[in-house]
Design a protein around this motif. Structure first.
Motif, mmCIF file in Angstrom:
data_model
loop_
_atom_site.group_PDB
_atom_site.id
_atom_site.type_symbol
_atom_site.label_atom_id
_atom_site.label_comp_id
_atom_site.label_asym_id
_atom_site.label_seq_id
_atom_site.Cartn_x
_atom_site.Cartn_y
_atom_site.Cartn_z
ATOM 1 N N ALA A 33 -3.143 14.180 -5.534
ATOM 2 C CA ALA A 33 -1.920 13.801 -4.808
ATOM 3 C C ALA A 33 -1.687 14.683 -3.597
ATOM 4 O O ALA A 33 -1.024 14.281 -2.642
ATOM 5 N N GLY A 34 -2.246 15.925 -3.615
ATOM 6 C CA GLY A 34 -2.064 16.823 -2.482
ATOM 7 C C GLY A 34 -3.021 16.566 -1.342
ATOM 8 O O GLY A 34 -2.891 17.161 -0.280
ATOM 9 N N GLN A 35 -3.978 15.694 -1.548
ATOM 10 C CA GLN A 35 -4.961 15.376 -0.518
ATOM 11 C C GLN A 35 -4.332 14.473 0.556
ATOM 12 O O GLN A 35 -3.470 13.644 0.242
ATOM 13 N N PRO A 36 -4.772 14.593 1.804
ATOM 14 C CA PRO A 36 -4.347 13.615 2.825
ATOM 15 C C PRO A 36 -4.751 12.215 2.386
ATOM 16 O O PRO A 36 -5.849 12.006 1.874
ATOM 17 N N GLN A 37 -3.878 11.245 2.592
ATOM 18 C CA GLN A 37 -4.118 9.883 2.123
ATOM 19 C C GLN A 37 -4.594 8.978 3.261
ATOM 20 O O GLN A 37 -4.199 9.150 4.406
ATOM 21 N N PRO A 38 -5.420 7.984 2.937
ATOM 22 C CA PRO A 38 -5.820 7.009 3.957
ATOM 23 C C PRO A 38 -4.603 6.252 4.489
ATOM 24 O O PRO A 38 -3.638 6.017 3.754
ATOM 25 N N ALA A 39 -4.666 5.872 5.736
ATOM 26 C CA ALA A 39 -3.544 5.155 6.340
ATOM 27 C C ALA A 39 -3.249 3.854 5.611
ATOM 28 O O ALA A 39 -2.090 3.431 5.514
ATOM 29 N N ALA A 40 -4.273 3.211 5.073
ATOM 30 C CA ALA A 40 -4.069 1.931 4.386
ATOM 31 C C ALA A 40 -3.179 2.077 3.156
ATOM 32 O O ALA A 40 -2.507 1.122 2.761
ATOM 33 N N HIS A 41 -3.165 3.250 2.526
ATOM 34 C CA HIS A 41 -2.296 3.456 1.369
ATOM 35 C C HIS A 41 -0.829 3.295 1.768
ATOM 36 O O HIS A 41 -0.032 2.678 1.049
ATOM 37 N N ARG A 42 -0.484 3.872 2.893
ATOM 38 C CA ARG A 42 0.913 3.790 3.347
ATOM 39 C C ARG A 42 1.263 2.365 3.742
ATOM 40 O O ARG A 42 2.371 1.889 3.507
ATOM 41 N N ALA A 43 0.320 1.683 4.352
ATOM 42 C CA ALA A 43 0.597 0.318 4.805
ATOM 43 C C ALA A 43 0.658 -0.662 3.643
ATOM 44 O O ALA A 43 1.475 -1.584 3.628
ATOM 45 N N ALA A 44 -0.191 -0.477 2.657
ATOM 46 C CA ALA A 44 -0.314 -1.465 1.583
ATOM 47 C C ALA A 44 0.765 -1.338 0.526
ATOM 48 O O ALA A 44 1.229 -2.336 -0.035
ATOM 49 N N TYR A 47 -8.922 -4.918 4.114
ATOM 50 C CA TYR A 47 -7.992 -4.125 4.927
ATOM 51 C C TYR A 47 -6.988 -5.014 5.646
ATOM 52 O O TYR A 47 -5.806 -4.650 5.788
ATOM 53 N N ALA A 48 -7.427 -6.175 6.105
ATOM 54 C CA ALA A 48 -6.497 -7.092 6.770
ATOM 55 C C ALA A 48 -5.382 -7.502 5.812
ATOM 56 O O ALA A 48 -4.206 -7.580 6.198
ATOM 57 N N LEU A 59 -9.384 -1.840 15.945
ATOM 58 C CA LEU A 59 -8.378 -0.884 15.482
ATOM 59 C C LEU A 59 -8.759 -0.284 14.127
ATOM 60 O O LEU A 59 -8.557 0.907 13.891
ATOM 61 N N LEU A 60 -9.313 -1.113 13.252
ATOM 62 C CA LEU A 60 -9.699 -0.635 11.915
ATOM 63 C C LEU A 60 -10.814 0.402 12.022
ATOM 64 O O LEU A 60 -10.783 1.426 11.321
ATOM 65 N N ALA A 61 -11.794 0.150 12.870
ATOM 66 C CA ALA A 61 -12.892 1.115 13.029
ATOM 67 C C ALA A 61 -12.346 2.467 13.479
ATOM 68 O O ALA A 61 -12.779 3.526 12.994
ATOM 69 N N GLY A 62 -11.404 2.450 14.408
ATOM 70 C CA GLY A 62 -10.807 3.700 14.865
ATOM 71 C C GLY A 62 -10.002 4.382 13.779
ATOM 72 O O GLY A 62 -10.046 5.607 13.618
ATOM 73 N N GLN A 63 -9.232 3.583 13.002
ATOM 74 C CA GLN A 63 -8.398 4.153 11.949
ATOM 75 C C GLN A 63 -9.247 4.775 10.836
ATOM 76 O O GLN A 63 -8.991 5.884 10.382
#
Length: 321
Positions: A201-212, A254-255, A269-273
């Motif tokens: 839980a202390g690890q940085p999370q992928p951006a998709a976690h926040r979005a999903a 991811y979409a 955008l996904l490749a950059g993220q």
């Protein structure tokens, strides 16, 4: 045996091939009832005592615990009272199955210790103290529970239990029953990796976690699991990263998480993220060693499949630029 058909404790012990002390112990435990006492207060045993003592001795030789022996004998007594003669009782079957499970665990622990000792013995003398500390932090037989806890903390909170279980099945390598020294070392390093402060839980999370969110994450990882499976097959065939069903499924997952459509702009955008998302390369490299039998070709891990798909995505975006 005396004229009355009863055994003295010494006679019974002699015929069973045990000591008088052993017979006395089983009697005191209630496993071997006395038929009577002599005028001098000595124990006397009935005709069936020899067979019963031999059964007790056989069970104890197999390391069946005394309480289990007591249950087996009690069931046998009930069956005889009811006139049942054929077949073994459930208590005996349960005790044997329990001992087999326990023995399997003991054998796995011994094989693990043997491989660990061989690993420590083979390493340079200057590294032995550190290797011993590393191995000593892992319980024996080793458990994958710390690895599962790491991923439960890393995955989005409140993600459906079924989706979490499906992810853990592919993300957590099973400890080999008969590991080689390299697998022992890799698992110990994996255990140390996930046990560090701020792991999970202390690890940085992928951006998709926040979005999903929790529900969207279940859809995301279900889609990724299929894409990783397809990519893994291509990796196993030695194919270079490229377009196809695996990449399309990867992007579609991811979409869905981002609640958008798969378009060229989204792929860019996904490749950059994904290029900026936190990486767990060390985990997947060690997991691959643990999961691969000595001399076998490594099976692609989800981490390897993710990297293959990301490379394929970058290549496609660059080609379309």
């Amino acid at each position: 045996m005396a004229h009355d058909g009863l055994w003295s404790i010494g006679e019974l012990a002699e015929h069973a091939g045990v000591t008088v002390k052993t017979v006395r112990f089983y009697s005191d435990q209630g496993l071997l009832p006395e038929a009577s006492r002599s005028a001098g207060g000595h124990r006397r045993y009935g005709p069936g005592a020899l067979e019963r003592l031999r059964l007790i001795r056989s069970l104890r030789t197999l390391d069946v615990p005394v309480p289990e022996v007591r249950r087996i004998l009690a069931e046998q007594d009930r069956r005889e009272e009811n006139g049942e003669r054929d077949g073994a009782g459930g208590a005996l079957e349960s005790a044997v199955a329990g001992r087999l499970r326990a023995l399997g665990s003991e054998l796995r622990a011994l094989r693990w210790r043997e491989a660990a000792l061989r690993m420590v013995h083979a390493c340079p003398p200057g590294e032995r103290a550190d290797r011993l500390m590393l191995i000593g932090s892992v319980e024996v037989p080793p458990s994958t529970a710390p690895l599962a806890r790491f991923w439960r903390g890393w995955l989005p909170p409140r993600m459906p239990a079924r989706a979490v279980a499906a992810f853990l099945q592919v993300a957590v390598p099973q400890v080999p029953d008969d590991p080689d020294p390299g697998q022992v070392l890799a698992f110990a390093r994996l255990h140390a990796l996930v046990s560090r402060p701020c792991s999970g839980a202390g690890q940085p999370q992928p951006a998709a976690h926040r979005a999903a969110g929790s529900d969207g994450a279940a859809v995301l990882y279900a889609g990724l699991d299929e894409a990783y499976r397809l990519a893994g097959a291509r990796i196993s065939r030695g194919e270079e990263p490229g377009p196809g069903e695996a990449l399309d499924g990867f992007v579609a997952a991811y979409a869905a998480a981002y609640r958008t459509k798969d378009t060229p702009d989204f792929r860019r955008l996904l490749a950059g993220q994904l290029a900026t998302d936190p990486r767990l390369d060390g985990y997947w490299e060690l997991a691959s060693v643990v999961a691969t039998a000595p001399g076998s070709r490594p099976e692609p891990t989800p981490g390897a499949a993710h990297d293959w798909l990301l490379t394929a995505l970058r290549g496609q975006v660059a080609a379309d630029a």
